[in-house]
Scaffold this motif. Sequence first.
Motif, PDB file in Angstrom:
ATOM      1  N   VAL A 124       0.803  -1.217   0.090  1.00 35.89           N
ATOM      2  CA  VAL A 124       0.131   0.067   0.049  1.00 35.89           C
ATOM      3  C   VAL A 124       0.929   1.430  -0.151  1.00 35.89           C
ATOM      4  O   VAL A 124       2.132   1.237   0.448  1.00 35.89           O
ATOM      5  N   THR A 125       0.193   2.245  -0.507  1.00 45.13           N
ATOM      6  CA  THR A 125       1.122   3.708  -0.479  1.00 45.13           C
ATOM      7  C   THR A 125       1.779   3.956   0.866  1.00 45.13           C
ATOM      8  O   THR A 125       0.660   3.929   1.844  1.00 45.13           O
ATOM      9  N   PRO A 126       2.662   4.361   0.931  1.00 43.63           N
ATOM     10  CA  PRO A 126       3.287   4.615   2.282  1.00 43.63           C
ATOM     11  C   PRO A 126       2.567   5.783   2.950  1.00 43.63           C
ATOM     12  O   PRO A 126       2.061   6.656   2.107  1.00 43.63           O
ATOM     13  N   LEU A 127       2.336   6.004   4.285  1.00 39.94           N
ATOM     14  CA  LEU A 127       1.545   7.090   4.815  1.00 39.94           C
ATOM     15  C   LEU A 127       1.841   8.154   4.717  1.00 39.94           C
ATOM     16  O   LEU A 127       0.779   9.158   4.296  1.00 39.94           O
ATOM     17  N   PRO A 128       3.070   8.670   4.240  1.00 44.71           N
ATOM     18  CA  PRO A 128       3.217  10.288   3.977  1.00 44.71           C
ATOM     19  C   PRO A 128       2.552  10.510   2.722  1.00 44.71           C
ATOM     20  O   PRO A 128       1.930  11.678   2.571  1.00 44.71           O
ATOM     21  N   ALA A 129       2.978   9.863   1.925  1.00 47.77           N
ATOM     22  CA  ALA A 129       2.327  10.140   0.230  1.00 47.77           C
ATOM     23  C   ALA A 129       0.951   9.926   0.477  1.00 47.77           C
ATOM     24  O   ALA A 129       0.105  10.539  -0.312  1.00 47.77           O
ATOM     25  N   ARG A 130       0.115   8.994   1.090  1.00 43.24           N
ATOM     26  CA  ARG A 130      -1.050   8.742   1.095  1.00 43.24           C
ATOM     27  C   ARG A 130      -1.800   9.907   1.753  1.00 43.24           C
ATOM     28  O   ARG A 130      -2.776  10.254   1.262  1.00 43.24           O
ATOM     29  N   THR A 131      -1.180  10.316   2.749  1.00 46.44           N
ATOM     30  CA  THR A 131      -1.817  11.561   3.552  1.00 46.44           C
ATOM     31  C   THR A 131      -1.775  12.645   2.714  1.00 46.44           C
ATOM     32  O   THR A 131      -2.777  13.234   2.503  1.00 46.44           O
ATOM     33  N   ALA A 132      -0.820  12.835   1.877  1.00 48.23           N
ATOM     34  CA  ALA A 132      -0.748  13.953   0.848  1.00 48.23           C
ATOM     35  C   ALA A 132      -1.758  13.830  -0.284  1.00 48.23           C
ATOM     36  O   ALA A 132      -2.383  14.950  -0.570  1.00 48.23           O
ATOM     37  N   MET A 133      -2.051  12.598  -0.670  1.00 48.79           N
ATOM     38  CA  MET A 133      -2.986  12.502  -1.573  1.00 48.79           C
ATOM     39  C   MET A 133      -4.300  12.589  -0.979  1.00 48.79           C
ATOM     40  O   MET A 133      -5.393  13.263  -1.576  1.00 48.79           O
ATOM     41  N   GLN A 134      -4.663  12.135   0.174  1.00 48.47           N
ATOM     42  CA  GLN A 134      -5.866  12.161   0.845  1.00 48.47           C
ATOM     43  C   GLN A 134      -6.356  13.749   0.810  1.00 48.47           C
ATOM     44  O   GLN A 134      -7.291  14.225   0.724  1.00 48.47           O
ATOM     45  N   VAL A 135      -5.312  14.604   1.354  1.00 46.40           N
ATOM     46  CA  VAL A 135      -5.453  15.922   1.504  1.00 46.40           C
ATOM     47  C   VAL A 135      -5.782  16.707   0.126  1.00 46.40           C
ATOM     48  O   VAL A 135      -6.704  17.466  -0.033  1.00 46.40           O
ATOM     49  N   THR A 136      -5.211  16.178  -0.905  1.00 44.68           N
ATOM     50  CA  THR A 136      -5.391  16.554  -2.212  1.00 44.68           C
ATOM     51  C   THR A 136      -6.926  16.386  -2.637  1.00 44.68           C
ATOM     52  O   THR A 136      -7.635  17.307  -3.120  1.00 44.68           O
ATOM     53  N   PHE A 137      -7.313  14.998  -2.302  1.00 39.39           N
ATOM     54  CA  PHE A 137      -8.521  14.661  -2.963  1.00 39.39           C
ATOM     55  C   PHE A 137      -9.618  15.208  -1.812  1.00 39.39           C
ATOM     56  O   PHE A 137     -10.809  15.737  -2.285  1.00 39.39           O
ATOM     57  N   VAL A 138      -9.439  15.432  -0.806  1.00 39.08           N
ATOM     58  CA  VAL A 138     -10.437  16.180   0.217  1.00 39.08           C
ATOM     59  C   VAL A 138     -10.451  17.550  -0.037  1.00 39.08           C
ATOM     60  O   VAL A 138     -11.649  18.226  -0.269  1.00 39.08           O
ATOM     61  N   ALA A 139      -9.137  18.252  -0.688  1.00 33.64           N
ATOM     62  CA  ALA A 139      -9.568  19.731  -0.911  1.00 33.64           C
ATOM     63  C   ALA A 139     -10.221  19.622  -2.221  1.00 33.64           C
ATOM     64  O   ALA A 139     -10.943  20.773  -2.181  1.00 33.64           O
ATOM     65  N   ALA A 140     -10.067  18.978  -3.351  1.00 32.99           N
ATOM     66  CA  ALA A 140     -10.907  19.051  -4.223  1.00 32.99           C
ATOM     67  C   ALA A 140     -12.290  18.980  -4.099  1.00 32.99           C
ATOM     68  O   ALA A 140     -13.143  19.688  -4.692  1.00 32.99           O
ATOM     69  N   ALA A 141     -12.574  18.132  -3.165  1.00 37.40           N
ATOM     70  CA  ALA A 141     -14.369  18.154  -2.789  1.00 37.40           C
ATOM     71  C   ALA A 141     -14.555  19.087  -2.075  1.00 37.40           C
ATOM     72  O   ALA A 141     -15.783  19.804  -2.337  1.00 37.40           O
ATOM     73  N   VAL A 142     -13.866  19.820  -1.241  1.00 43.06           N
ATOM     74  CA  VAL A 142     -14.076  20.924  -0.389  1.00 43.06           C
ATOM     75  C   VAL A 142     -14.295  22.064  -1.546  1.00 43.06           C
ATOM     76  O   VAL A 142     -15.249  23.002  -1.571  1.00 43.06           O
TER      77      VAL A 142
END
Length: 148
Positions: A124-142
């Motif tokens: 699975v994607t390492p946590l730092p990279a996954r966190t950055a991606m999740q922030v990007t996805f949530v920011a897009a939704a917001v």
Amino acid sequence: MVPLITLVAGIGLARLAGLAGVGALDGWHPALRVGLALMLTVTGLAHFSARRRAGLVALVPPRLPHPQFLVTLTGVLELLGAAALLAPPTARWAAAGLAVLMLAMFPANVSGARRKLTLAGRPVTPLPARTAMQVTFVAAAVAISLGS
């Protein structure tokens, strides 16, 4: 990484279509909706893919009940949310709900990274990279939820 690439490519292609004269895609907000919808379609379908489903079920934190059901439910919600993003009257509400959904699902990514799980045979994607991606996805939704 595929979801991030899908998001960025979807936004770019939709924006190019808007610039080429597709009126419904004229602007960054509609392009963002298309990109996020494409990303959620890819991730939502993965919940039902024989190759990925077992890995997604394993990602569910062990303390949560009914992991198979949770994976099915989140997959369905992602697909419904993707469709709702494409309809301007429902896009803002769908985006708000999807932001909450993505935040609710993030602990599964944390759990998988901490337990060093695999997904479709790959780590699975390492946590730092996954966190950055999740922030990007949530920011897009917001951004969609708050946008015009």
